[in-house]
Design a protein around this motif. Structure first.
Motif, PDB file in Angstrom:
ATOM      1  N   LYS A 679      43.455  40.929  41.794  1.00 63.10           N
ATOM      2  CA  LYS A 679      44.587  40.866  40.867  1.00 63.10           C
ATOM      3  C   LYS A 679      44.800  42.232  40.241  1.00 63.10           C
ATOM      4  CE  LYS A 679      44.322  35.962  39.668  1.00 63.10           C
ATOM      5  NZ  LYS A 679      44.201  34.985  38.559  1.00 63.10           N
ATOM      6  N   VAL A 680      46.049  42.684  40.292  1.00 60.59           N
ATOM      7  CA  VAL A 680      46.427  43.971  39.683  1.00 60.59           C
ATOM      8  C   VAL A 680      47.314  43.674  38.477  1.00 60.59           C
ATOM      9  CG1 VAL A 680      47.522  46.198  40.060  1.00 60.59           C
ATOM     10  CG2 VAL A 680      46.315  45.073  41.929  1.00 60.59           C
ATOM     11  N   GLU A 681      46.938  44.210  37.308  1.00 64.30           N
ATOM     12  CA  GLU A 681      47.692  43.950  36.086  1.00 64.30           C
ATOM     13  C   GLU A 681      49.046  44.660  36.161  1.00 64.30           C
ATOM     14  OE1 GLU A 681      47.086  42.056  33.513  1.00 64.30           O
ATOM     15  OE2 GLU A 681      45.125  41.324  34.237  1.00 64.30           O
ATOM     16  N   ASP A 682      50.110  43.913  35.910  1.00 62.97           N
ATOM     17  CA  ASP A 682      51.470  44.432  35.760  1.00 62.97           C
ATOM     18  C   ASP A 682      51.925  45.245  36.967  1.00 62.97           C
ATOM     19  OD1 ASP A 682      51.471  43.287  33.240  1.00 62.97           O
ATOM     20  OD2 ASP A 682      50.644  45.111  32.316  1.00 62.97           O
ATOM     21  N   ALA A 683      51.397  44.983  38.155  1.00 62.50           N
ATOM     22  CA  ALA A 683      51.846  45.686  39.361  1.00 62.50           C
ATOM     23  C   ALA A 683      51.563  44.798  40.569  1.00 62.50           C
ATOM     24  CB  ALA A 683      51.133  47.031  39.511  1.00 62.50           C
ATOM     25  N   CYS A 685      50.604  46.314  43.653  1.00 61.97           N
ATOM     26  CA  CYS A 685      49.584  46.947  44.476  1.00 61.97           C
ATOM     27  C   CYS A 685      48.882  48.001  43.653  1.00 61.97           C
ATOM     28  CB  CYS A 685      50.197  47.554  45.742  1.00 61.97           C
ATOM     29  SG  CYS A 685      51.386  48.900  45.453  1.00 61.97           S
ATOM     30  N   GLY A 686      47.803  48.489  44.201  1.00 64.94           N
ATOM     31  CA  GLY A 686      47.001  49.466  43.475  1.00 64.94           C
ATOM     32  C   GLY A 686      45.635  48.898  43.131  1.00 64.94           C
ATOM     33  N   GLU A 687      44.928  49.530  42.166  1.00 67.66           N
ATOM     34  CA  GLU A 687      43.595  49.086  41.774  1.00 67.66           C
ATOM     35  C   GLU A 687      43.693  47.909  40.831  1.00 67.66           C
ATOM     36  OE1 GLU A 687      40.994  52.011  40.313  1.00 67.66           O
ATOM     37  OE2 GLU A 687      40.812  53.079  42.226  1.00 67.66           O
ATOM     38  N   GLY A 688      42.768  46.947  41.039  1.00 65.75           N
ATOM     39  CA  GLY A 688      42.709  45.771  40.189  1.00 65.75           C
ATOM     40  C   GLY A 688      41.293  45.252  40.098  1.00 65.75           C
ATOM     41  N   THR A 689      41.132  44.016  39.772  1.00 65.76           N
ATOM     42  CA  THR A 689      39.808  43.398  39.676  1.00 65.76           C
ATOM     43  C   THR A 689      39.829  42.071  40.416  1.00 65.76           C
ATOM     44  OG1 THR A 689      40.400  42.347  37.592  1.00 65.76           O
ATOM     45  CG2 THR A 689      39.228  44.472  37.477  1.00 65.76           C
ATOM     46  N   ARG A 690      38.676  41.676  40.833  1.00 67.61           N
ATOM     47  CA  ARG A 690      38.504  40.355  41.431  1.00 67.61           C
ATOM     48  C   ARG A 690      37.228  39.746  40.885  1.00 67.61           C
ATOM     49  NH1 ARG A 690      36.764  41.235  47.800  1.00 67.61           N
ATOM     50  NH2 ARG A 690      34.885  42.479  47.411  1.00 67.61           N
ATOM     51  N   VAL A 691      37.170  38.434  40.828  1.00 65.15           N
ATOM     52  CA  VAL A 691      36.039  37.721  40.215  1.00 65.15           C
ATOM     53  C   VAL A 691      35.511  36.691  41.203  1.00 65.15           C
ATOM     54  CG1 VAL A 691      36.877  38.073  37.865  1.00 65.15           C
ATOM     55  CG2 VAL A 691      37.586  36.050  39.154  1.00 65.15           C
ATOM     56  N   ARG A 692      34.299  36.251  40.908  1.00 68.70           N
ATOM     57  CA  ARG A 692      33.674  35.158  41.663  1.00 68.70           C
ATOM     58  C   ARG A 692      32.741  34.418  40.731  1.00 68.70           C
ATOM     59  NH1 ARG A 692      29.509  38.483  45.696  1.00 68.70           N
ATOM     60  NH2 ARG A 692      28.323  39.535  44.043  1.00 68.70           N
ATOM     61  N   ASN A 693      32.349  33.213  41.123  1.00 66.08           N
ATOM     62  CA  ASN A 693      31.451  32.389  40.326  1.00 66.08           C
ATOM     63  C   ASN A 693      30.100  32.261  41.027  1.00 66.08           C
ATOM     64  OD1 ASN A 693      33.503  31.894  38.470  1.00 66.08           O
ATOM     65  ND2 ASN A 693      34.277  30.158  39.666  1.00 66.08           N
ATOM     66  N   ILE A 694      29.142  31.707  40.300  1.00 64.90           N
ATOM     67  CA  ILE A 694      27.893  31.307  40.944  1.00 64.90           C
ATOM     68  C   ILE A 694      27.812  29.786  40.889  1.00 64.90           C
ATOM     69  CG2 ILE A 694      26.636  33.439  40.446  1.00 64.90           C
ATOM     70  CD1 ILE A 694      25.203  31.949  38.191  1.00 64.90           C
TER      71      ILE A 694
END
Length: 984
Positions: A679-683, A685-694
């Motif tokens: 997920k890229v904030e307010d865009a 494409c480009g750099e963003g973050t991704r998450v995962r669970n355990i």
């Protein structure tokens, strides 16, 4: 062709050789298989052998088979055609094995009935007992009984009460004072964590009050009396209590939910609206009781019940009863829920094992007969041996005590030396009969004749020969003559007495001494006649009439023990013997007279090793399970050898350890979920973050099982460690590529562990695994800006050396399948050398479209058999032309009526080669498609022959010229013409 090598003569193109030079066997005997062995009651069972292929036999039977006379290539004919001397036997004796009755053990003890009281409604228990077949019937023996299992109902036990814990409502949440938590005085708080308690009582199943000790005894541990609780503070998010879970529809795999809502000021706070931190809806799988059990792993060894000894009444069980008998083997059971997740085996109402009865056979020792009587001494004169033996009655099996060393007829011998008195049996002769003259002179009864006497073998005693015995007991070489020539003197002859005994030869016997004997004159002859010589001499020759004597000792006897002893110290003996120079044993007096020296020891001590059976320790307790959870755990117990076997004792068994599978337990671990999308904030494409669970997953303990997600409470006691790292990485930066950008794909899976191998042998450098990230290039003009492909390696130890080779299926037309196969049978991509890859396509280019043409393995067009190729100038096939067939009779045609004994299969196609068959194929065209030279010669010859035939026909049909008529001739000439009449 001009300038070419001339063809060989026609004789060089044909070869002959003789065949069928072997002698013909026209008639022969043909035998069928031997029939079943049928008992022959006419033959006594005592004439049968004691053993037949290792099994005891009880009676003699007969086998028959069919024997017929057969003529080659014809079949069965009359028996008189075959030679009777070569006729095989049609009947032979055979030995029938003994009948074996069924043998079963006595019934075991009845299983125990429950001694304590039973819960109400429980069905009446039953007790049972069983017995085991230890020998199946064979050869018509008595059948086994039908009943091997019996059961009966137990006496009804009194009904007893069951108990349960009753929990009451939780009381109001009480704050724990800060000074209690911090161990220091302070003020009381009005919000925060606290404790709440509840009352617990013990009740009977009917609801009546019961003492708490009854529940502790029958209902398990006491439920918790307190639990943590929370009194919300002013800034905390406040919720209503959770609602009850929604009802389940009864189907396995369904989900039920419960809800709560925010209250008060919490509705307006942003942090309270975060559903990830403060969920308002909670889902839960509906409870399901659909479980399935299935066996896993191998069966355990056969294990005897501990503390139970089965006594086989009526049978003598050799050795420790704990080492054999009926036992059980076990196989682990795994329990799965409806989602194929591994759960505790108790869910499947199983104690974790499948049990199966098994038998550990008891060892049986070698059994020999009693000692036979001692045989007669092997020599009637001098030192010999006497023997007694034991016969094998039953071979050992199942690790029983082995037999002593047996001979080829399964006997063991005991040999002791013996001495026979040389004068024990003597030859006794009666006086010679009167001389009977054979050629009787008519005038006087005198001349040459024959006289006889009786010779008997008799037992010699102190009082002289007494009883007549068999002749073989006396020395046959010393048997006196029973008949001899004699002379009845005439009145004018000299009469001599019998010859006296020979004098003794002086020793040594070297041929220089002589011996003599003499006779006396009883009556002088008439005048003119003389008496024969009164003394006769002969040279003393060694081993003829002169002998040397020497002592000899026999071999040692077997070790002789005292009476009733079977092992220990004993004595072995040997004997002194007097042997003549020709090897014959004689009386000891001949050696004693010479005063020969005796230097041998006649007795010697010996030891017979006592048989000691192998003694084993008890089985050790079962070890801890090799795995704390999973499907492959096993427990092991061992035993050791306390006393090795000695001599002919029972050897130690080979099984010194046993294994048993552990009960299956589910394995749990923490595991990352897949990364969510970047997920890229307010865009876009480009750099963003991704998450995962355990998540908490259950797996079967193997590396291959990726696991299935379960409730987190199953991992409650497991520290959150993933891949050996306690630090959880649940968030990371990522990139969403913009249009035209290059980017790297995700890491691939690790490859198989690859070792460095040469000719299938590991060089010991260890293994390596590889993974990579591929580069995705969206636009080629940006290729120079792209990163390089990423590659990672890591060492590994579980690799194997493989060999790779190309495999190919059979050709189907002009194609086949080609693949690379690893040495473990797995078909793989890569590994095989590309340069050695076999062809998968053998079609011709251009294709073979001509009639009777086909594509050969060399990818060239060829013609079918019976056709010849006509090639074009560029070397390609132009057409297939039929080869003319010329049938040339050979010598074999003239031998068609010769009969041979060799069988020929009329269905087999002829395999005659060139130059040996009845048909020659002449090929007029050469490989270049042009006519061969001999074709022109044949055509020219045929043309000349045709002209010759036409010329002959012309001459035969030409009319002769008419002769000129004479004018003055009065008579007309007679003209004859052939009109085609056959009577002409």
């Amino acid at each position: 062709v001009p300038g070419g090598i001339q063809c060989p003569n026609s004789s060089a193109l044909q070869e002959t050789r003789s065949c069928n030079e072997h002698s013909c066997t026209v008639y022969h005997w043909q035998t069928g298989p031997w029939g079943q062995c049928i008992e022959d009651t006419s033959v006594s069972a005592f004439n049968s052998s004691a053993s037949w292929n290792g099994e005891a036999t009880c009676s003699v039977g007969m086998q028959t088979r069919k024997v017929i006379c057969v003529r080659v290539n014809v079949g069965q004919v009359g028996p008189k055609k075959c030679p009777e001397s070569l006729r095989p036997e049609t009947v032979r004796p055979c030995l029938l094995p003994c009948r074996k009755d069924c043998i079963v053990t006595p019934f075991s003890d009845w299983t125990l009935c429950p001694s304590s009281c039973q819960e109400g409604g429980v069905t009446v228990k039953k007790q049972s007992r069983h017995r085991v077949i230890i020998q199946l019937p064979a050869n018509g023996g008595r059948e086994c009984p039908d009943s091997l299992f019996e059961e009966k109902e137990c006496e009804v036990s009194p009904v007893c009460y069951s108990y349960r814990w009753k929990t009451h409502k939780w009381r109001r949440c009480q704050l724990v004072p800060w000074y209690v938590r911090q161990d220091s005085p302070g003020a009381h708080e009005t919000c925060g964590p606290g404790l709440q308690a509840r009352a617990i009582t013990c009740r009977r199943q009917d609801g009546g009050q019961a003492d708490i000790s009854e529940c502790l005894k029958y209902s398990g541990p006491l439920p918790s009396l307190t639990q943590t609780c929370q009194i919300p503070c002013q800034d905390d998010c406040q919720f209503t209590n959770w609602s009850k879970f929604s009802s389940c529809n009864g189907d396995c795999g369904g989900v039920r939910t419960r809800k709560r809502t925010l209250v008060g000021k919490s509705k307006k706070r942003d942090k309270c609206k975060n559903s990830q931190l403060y969920p308002l809806i909670e889902n839960q799988f509906c409870p399901c009781d659909k479980y399935s059990a299935q066996p896993v792993g191998n069966w355990s060894d056969c294990i005897l019940p501990e503390g139970k000894l089965e006594v086989l009444l009526g049978m003598k069980v050799q050795g420790d009863a704990k080492e054999c008998g009926q036992g059980y083997r076990y196989q682990a059971m795994a329990c799965y829920d409806q989602n194929n997740r591994l759960v505790e085996t108790s869910r499947c109402n199983s104690h974790g094992y499948i049990e199966e009865a098994c038998i550990i056979p008891c060892p049986s020792d070698c059994k020999l007969s009693e000692w036979s009587n001692w045989s007669r001494c092997s020599k009637s004169c001098g030192s010999g041996v006497k023997v007694r033996s034991k016969w094998l009655r039953e071979k050992p099996y199942n690790g029983g005590r082995p037999c002593p060393k047996l001979d080829h007829v399964n006997q063991v011998y005991e040999v002791v030396p013996c001495h026979s008195d040389c004068s024990q049996y003597v030859w006794v002769t009666e006086p010679w009969s009167v001389c009977k003259v054979t050629n009787v002179d008519l005038k006087e009864n005198c001349g040459e004749g024959v006289q006889t006497r009786k010779v008997r073998c008799m037992l010699n005693t102190v009082d002289g020969p007494s009883d007549t015995v068999e002749d073989y007991l006396c020395d046959p070489e010393e048997m006196p003559l029973g008949a001899r020539k004699c002379t009845l003197p005439c009145p004018e002859d000299c009469v001599m007495s019998e010859w006296g005994s020979w004098s003794r030869c002086s020793l040594p016997c070297n041929g220089s001494s002589v011996r003599e004997r003499s006779a006396e004159s009883l009556r002088q002859p008439d005048d003119g006649k003389s008496c024969p010589a009164a003394t006769e001499t002969e040279v003393c020759t060694l081993n003829k009439n002169c002998y040397h004597y020497d002592y000899n000792v026999t071999d040692w006897s077997t070790c002789q023990l005292s009476e009733k002893a079977v092992c220990g110290n004993g004595i072995k003996t040997r004997m002194l013997d007097c042997v003549r120079s020709d090897g014959k044993s004689v009386d000891l007096k001949y050696c004693e007279e010479l005063g020969l020296e005796k230097t041998w020891q006649m007795n010697m001590s010996c030891v017979v090793e006592c048989p000691v059976n192998c003694q084993l320790s008890d089985w050790s307790p079962w070890s801890e399970c090799s795995q704390t959870c999973g499907l492959t755990g096993k427990m092991i117990r061992r035993r050791t050898i306390n006393q090795p076997f000695q001599g002919d004792g029972r050897p130690c068994p080979s099984q010194m350890e046993q294994f048993k599978p552990c009960p299956v337990k589910p394995c749990y671990r923490w595991q990352y979920s897949q990364w969510f999308a970047c997920k890229v904030e307010d865009a876009q494409c480009g750099e963003g973050t991704r998450v995962r669970n355990i998540s908490c997953v259950v797996f079967d303990g193997s590396i291959e099982d990726v696991g299935k997600v379960v409730d987190e409470e199953f991992c409650g006691e497991i520290e959150p460690i993933i891949d050996g790292n306690k630090k959880m990485i649940l968030e990371e930066t990522c990139t969403v590529p913009c249009p035209g950008d290059c980017y790297l794909r995700e890491w691939s899976e690790w490859s198989l562990c690859q070792l460095t191998c040469v000719n299938g042998e590991d060089l010991g450098f260890g293994g390596i695994q590889v993974r990579s990230r591929a580069v995705i290039i969206q636009e080629l003009e940006n290729q120079h800006l792209c990163p390089e492909q990423a590659l990672e390696t890591r060492p590994c130890n579980d690799g194997q050396c493989y060999e790779y080779k190309w495999m190919a299926s059979p050709w189907k037309g002009s194609s086949r399948t080609v693949w690379c196969q690893r040495s473990d049978g797995l078909n793989v991509t890569g590994g095989c050398l590309v340069m050695r890859q076999p062809d998968a396509d053998r079609s011709c280019n251009p294709p073979c479209s001509q009639p009777h043409a086909y594509c050969s393995e060399t990818r060239t067009c060829s013609c079918e058999e019976g056709y010849t190729e006509v090639m074009s100038s560029d070397g390609t096939l132009e057409q297939c032309t039929l080869i003319p067939v010329v049938v040339i009779p050979t010598m074999e045609d003239k031998k068609g009526d010769v009969k041979t004994s060799r069988a020929v299969n009329p269905t087999q196609p002829s395999s005659n080669q060139s130059g040996r068959g009845r048909t020659w194929f002449l090929q007029p065209f050469g490989p270049d498609g042009r006519l061969k030279t001999w074709v022109y010669g044949v055509a020219a010859g045929a043309f000349v022959l045709l002209i010759f035939i036409v010329s002959m026909i012309y001459l035969a049909c030409k009319k002769p010229k008419k002769p000129q008529r004479r004018q003055n001739n009065r008579l007309k000439p007679l003209t004859l013409a052939y009109d085609g009449d056959a009577d002409m």
